[in-house]
Design an enzyme around this catalytic site. Structure first.
Site, PDB file in Angstrom:
ATOM      1  N   GLU A  13       0.835  -1.203   0.000  1.00  0.00           N
ATOM      2  CA  GLU A  13       0.000   0.000   0.000  1.00  0.00           C
ATOM      3  C   GLU A  13       0.866   1.248   0.000  1.00  0.00           C
ATOM      4  OE1 GLU A  13      -3.949  -1.017   2.474  1.00  0.00           O
ATOM      5  OE2 GLU A  13      -2.085  -1.188   3.583  1.00  0.00           O
ATOM      6  N   GLY A  79     -10.337  -7.461   9.156  1.00  0.00           N
ATOM      7  CA  GLY A  79     -11.227  -8.608   9.151  1.00  0.00           C
ATOM      8  C   GLY A  79     -12.653  -8.158   9.393  1.00  0.00           C
ATOM      9  N   MET A 193      -5.530  -4.072  14.075  1.00  0.00           N
ATOM     10  CA  MET A 193      -4.552  -4.035  15.160  1.00  0.00           C
ATOM     11  C   MET A 193      -3.930  -2.665  15.397  1.00  0.00           C
ATOM     12  SD  MET A 193      -2.621  -7.697  14.451  1.00  0.00           S
ATOM     13  CE  MET A 193      -1.694  -7.658  15.984  1.00  0.00           C
ATOM     14  N   GLU A 194      -4.460  -1.590  14.814  1.00  0.00           N
ATOM     15  CA  GLU A 194      -3.764  -0.309  14.918  1.00  0.00           C
ATOM     16  C   GLU A 194      -4.619   0.907  15.277  1.00  0.00           C
ATOM     17  OE1 GLU A 194      -1.629  -3.185  12.625  1.00  0.00           O
ATOM     18  OE2 GLU A 194      -3.411  -2.153  11.874  1.00  0.00           O
ATOM     19  N   ASP A 217     -10.755 -10.520   4.881  1.00  0.00           N
ATOM     20  CA  ASP A 217     -11.137 -11.825   5.407  1.00  0.00           C
ATOM     21  C   ASP A 217     -12.283 -11.618   6.387  1.00  0.00           C
ATOM     22  OD1 ASP A 217      -9.922 -11.776   8.381  1.00  0.00           O
ATOM     23  OD2 ASP A 217      -8.490 -10.816   7.024  1.00  0.00           O
TER      24      ASP A 217
END
Length: 252
Positions: A13, A79, A193-194, A217
């Protein structure tokens, strides 16, 4: 001075973003490569968030303290949690929670100690800009993709959602864990996670933050697509397309 941070979750990215910056210059701080340049006349700083809440919080702090950014835009994958959020869909955050924050019984579950806050809001102006750009960016991306690169996904029917994104220092990839998160936070759309950690830093500094995540996902046991191919073929192109439209709009 107006300087916007463009924070990416994956190397692919970031590479797609740097390809749009004609004059980027690298500066290394705290072991991270920060790329300073311009995009649609906007002064920008592009960087990888790194993985996990502490790494993301460090990145946000350096962006604010060292590079003086006054707006942060985050793009990446996540996700899907909510039943209606499927692979290939896009989620624009309205607020963030750290799903693994638990200082009970001293504080309520998910409350960040000494802040009185559980949910950290995304900036409404930047979030609106992302929400407007999101479906148009999908069209832009599909115009450059051969159908063989769609990874058997019907991206032309991708849905766009706005709401709660949750973050934690666990990669959620098991059905039991995603089901537990849905029971605990029934309005959560996606997990990563961020961003909740970055949102806490941005709240402390009074810096607007907005985030968009494309769903790679379902945060469960099933393998929907080849993750690495999804990042290379779809997520990286989408991140660049959505940022291109947002920065163009902000420059108008």
């Amino acid at each position: 001075m107006s300087r916007i941070a463009l924070v990416s979750a994956m190397h692919e990215e970031l590479a797609a973003v740097l390809a749009r910056m004609p004059d980027e210059q690298k500066t290394v701080v705290a072991g991270r490569e920060f790329w300073v340049g311009h995009w649609h006349g906007q002064e920008v700083v592009a960087v990888l968030s790194r993985i996990g809440k502490v790494a993301a919080a460090t990145t946000a702090t350096v962006l604010i303290e060292r590079f003086g950014v006054n707006r942060i835009l985050f793009t990446g994958v996540a996700g899907g949690l909510a039943p209606q959020v499927n692979v290939g869909d896009v989620v624009v955050a309205r607020e963030f929670i750290q799903h693994d924050m638990d200082a009970s019984p001293l504080f309520a579950r998910h409350e960040v100690p000494l802040t009185g806050m559980t949910r950290f809001p995304a900036d409404p102006t930047l979030s609106h800009a992302l929400a407007v750009a999101a479906p148009l960016a999908m069209q832009d991306m599909l115009a450059t993709l051969h159908p063989s690169q769609w990874l058997n996904l019907d991206l032309a029917k991708a849905q766009f959602h706005q709401g709660l994104i949750v973050s934690g220092d666990r990669f959620v990839s098991q059905t039991m864990e995603s089901q537990a998160l849905r029971r605990e936070l029934p309005d959560a759309l996606a997990v990563e996670m961020e961003c909740a950690a970055m949102a806490q830093v941005c709240h402390d500094y009074g810096v607007p933050l907005a985030a968009v995540r494309i769903i790679s996902d379902r945060a469960d046991d099933s393998a929907h697509v080849d993750f690495q191919r999804f990042i290379q073929s779809i997520a990286s192109r989408y991140s660049a397309a959505v940022l291109d439209r947002v920065l163009f709009a902000l420059a108008a």
